[in-house]
Motif scaffolding. Sequence first.
Motif, mmCIF file in Angstrom:
data_model
loop_
_atom_site.group_PDB
_atom_site.id
_atom_site.type_symbol
_atom_site.label_atom_id
_atom_site.label_comp_id
_atom_site.label_asym_id
_atom_site.label_seq_id
_atom_site.Cartn_x
_atom_site.Cartn_y
_atom_site.Cartn_z
ATOM 1 N N VAL A 93 57.380 31.275 23.040
ATOM 2 C CA VAL A 93 56.695 31.249 24.326
ATOM 3 C C VAL A 93 55.373 30.500 24.195
ATOM 4 C CG1 VAL A 93 55.818 32.608 26.221
ATOM 5 C CG2 VAL A 93 57.783 33.417 24.942
ATOM 6 N N ALA A 115 60.678 31.618 31.256
ATOM 7 C CA ALA A 115 60.321 32.682 30.322
ATOM 8 C C ALA A 115 59.024 33.358 30.740
ATOM 9 C CB ALA A 115 60.201 32.117 28.913
ATOM 10 N N PHE A 125 58.487 37.275 31.812
ATOM 11 C CA PHE A 125 57.506 38.145 31.174
ATOM 12 C C PHE A 125 56.549 38.717 32.214
ATOM 13 C CE2 PHE A 125 53.334 38.781 29.255
ATOM 14 C CZ PHE A 125 53.658 39.631 28.228
ATOM 15 N N GLU A 177 62.461 40.739 28.579
ATOM 16 C CA GLU A 177 61.872 40.246 27.334
ATOM 17 C C GLU A 177 62.909 39.505 26.481
ATOM 18 O OE1 GLU A 177 58.983 39.991 26.025
ATOM 19 O OE2 GLU A 177 59.418 39.660 23.903
ATOM 20 N N VAL A 196 62.772 36.279 27.836
ATOM 21 C CA VAL A 196 61.512 35.612 27.506
ATOM 22 C C VAL A 196 61.687 34.842 26.197
ATOM 23 C CG1 VAL A 196 59.105 35.966 26.865
ATOM 24 C CG2 VAL A 196 60.091 37.313 28.702
#
Lengths: 195, 566
Positions: free
Chosen positions: B89, B208, B212, B259, B262
């Motif tokens: 990320v 992503a 999140f 997540e 993510v």
Amino acid sequence: MDGAAHSDSAQMPTAHFTAKLAIWWLIGSEIMIFGGLIGSFILFRLARPQWAEMAHHLSVPIGSFNTLILLTSSYTMVRAFVSSGRRDRTATCWNLLVTALLGLTFLCVKGYEYAGKFSHGYYPNAGLFWAFYFTMTGLHALHVLIGIIAILILFVFGLRDRLWPIASRVEFTGLYWHFVDVVWIFLFPLLYLTS
Amino acid sequence: MTNDPHGPQKFIWKYILSTDHKMIAKQYLLTGLVMALVGAFTAYLMRWQLGYPNTNAPGWGLVTPDKFNMLVTMHGTIMVFFVGMPLLVAALSNFVIPLQIGARDMAFPRLNMLSYWIFVLSCVALLASFFVPGGAPAGGWTGYPPLSASEQYTGVHWGMVLWITALALEFASFTMGGINYLATFMCLRVPGMTYFRVPMATWFLIGASLAFFFSVGPLIAGAVMLLLDNVAGTGFYIPAQGGEPLLWQHLFWFFGHPEVYVIFLPAVGCVLEILPVFSRKPIFGYRAIVWSMGAALALSYIVWAHHMFISGMNPRLATPFSITTILISVPFAVIIFCMLASLRQGSIRLDTPMLWGLGFLATFLIGGLTGIFLGSASADIYLHDTYFVVAHFHYTFFPSVFFGGFAGIYFWYPKLFGRRYNETLGKIHFWMTFIFFNATFWPIFRVGAGGMLRRIADPTQYRILDQFKEMNSMISVAAFILILGQVPFVWNFFWSMFRGPAADANPWRAGTLEWLAPSPPPHGNWGPGLPTVYVGPYEYSRPDMADDFVPQYRPVGVLGGPAGQA
């Protein structure tokens, strides 16, 4: 520095727009935080009618007074925003100061309420209702405190005549302050008025 | 400003307190890789104990049951939150998003620096938990109460408080990062870079961040409650005080399932970026892929309870959550099929990034398919909490973090450091990882289906597991070789950084904007003027052009009209 990236092209959004967008994203994430907490409380509350008894210990007059204080502070915040748009430095500073003082009053009343609860033995560990009460109002009070600090910083900038290069920050701080206000609008009926 | 982009920079402003998105990306990259070493060490200790129970692990000693619990907890926490998140990320978003959309930096460079240093603080808080009285948290990486809410079950108090603090800091850091990525993406695209000309990697990194952003809030609220349970005597999660452990599970997985995406989406983005470049073909179904990602994001918020089929939640919830879980495989199947169709009849070059990309496809597919078993409540009741689940999520996380992540690192390495890595070492690294990853985790499906439970410290205590003794040792050996297989990478990464041959601006002959900037790009990326975008990102092998690709920054005249439609 933030503005440097866009000066290359007139077609791209301004630094003011970018920053405002960021504040809205921040508020979005805050909504999810309070949403999680408030949602958990509502689910617990629905399954536990006996909590009405505990909510009875919360003072509706004091809570209403605090609601009034916070709503008034939102009004003065809007006045500050309008004044800053007119580049009226004196009015902006006065309104910022009054907003901060109203916020402080809210915290003092909240502290008085906490003290009253403690004196009756209602600590955060005195049962789940009180755990929720202190967690929700405490997290909210923390946000009020952060708002007050931000407003006071703007106030000092304003006194030192540094307000105008950062006038849009009055708007951003205002957005945040109104959000904190709206959270209380949810907390007050959920906690105080469900007895 | 002290860090004037044009003057000579002092060490501290250039490497430590930098506001340059590329330097911050490298900081995240390095931090993530260091944390990966710690995570790998915990894996080594656990696999030693499982493969050779109750013998001294070389370099550490005996892995006692309480230590094993800590290792299990820390391994999961580190690998998901402190390796996957920073590598996929933060590092990728920081490096790739501004370069691909033509920005000079992030929208808020100083906020960007702040979010990195908060992340460092978070790493320190987590690692400090190894050294406080009581040791590291031992309630599992999911932190289920009452184990995590009360000291009496695990004997860990300060470790748990530090764990929650570390997660809180990390969430603050990534929320700031997310705001930055989203604002950058929405406001700093250069003229011509319409939403449907944005390259895949950027789209998936933004996906992503969105995943999140809107899932982490309830877990932050939940973490506040867990912290208060630990330090203020509240009982949100403690049944004896009227609390409900299930509340945490809901809040955790409301975050926990998004997540997964993510970490998964950036990996998909990297691979989607790599496939067209190394098969010299436009990506198949650009718009279908973007919309599928959107659909998957929306669905990702309503699948969480499939982690909780045997938790004691209302069983009537199991069917709707099974259905949404099966539904979410549809958009991902669309994406995977688009990937495969992009390869069809391409001129495929098997350079290192492409190998990792294809490796990602092959391994993740197994993770995805075994997810169908676990996603249906009836099968899950048998398989839940066994090593089948462990194998399943390692077949999803490992391909995402490592296959997808290494694909990205090798692909952008020339741009990151201005030098070429060693191709042979890269391929050795890939084959070592690919072979021994499968050798490690494929047998774990078997062990799990045979009834071996997760998180047990000593399989010799259970007669039914005697049959898996050799298999467990074999798995451990494969896992050790898998870890050793990363040595070529470490060597290649650092050696090439200083000694590799210089890379030109566009070594892969790719069309997206980052390959216009010099390698490595200077502070400000583009020199005096910003680039302008004329076509979509994947204009490869167009029949009307002599060259086999059209970069986004090249005007193509009348013929280029429909090209922007990608």
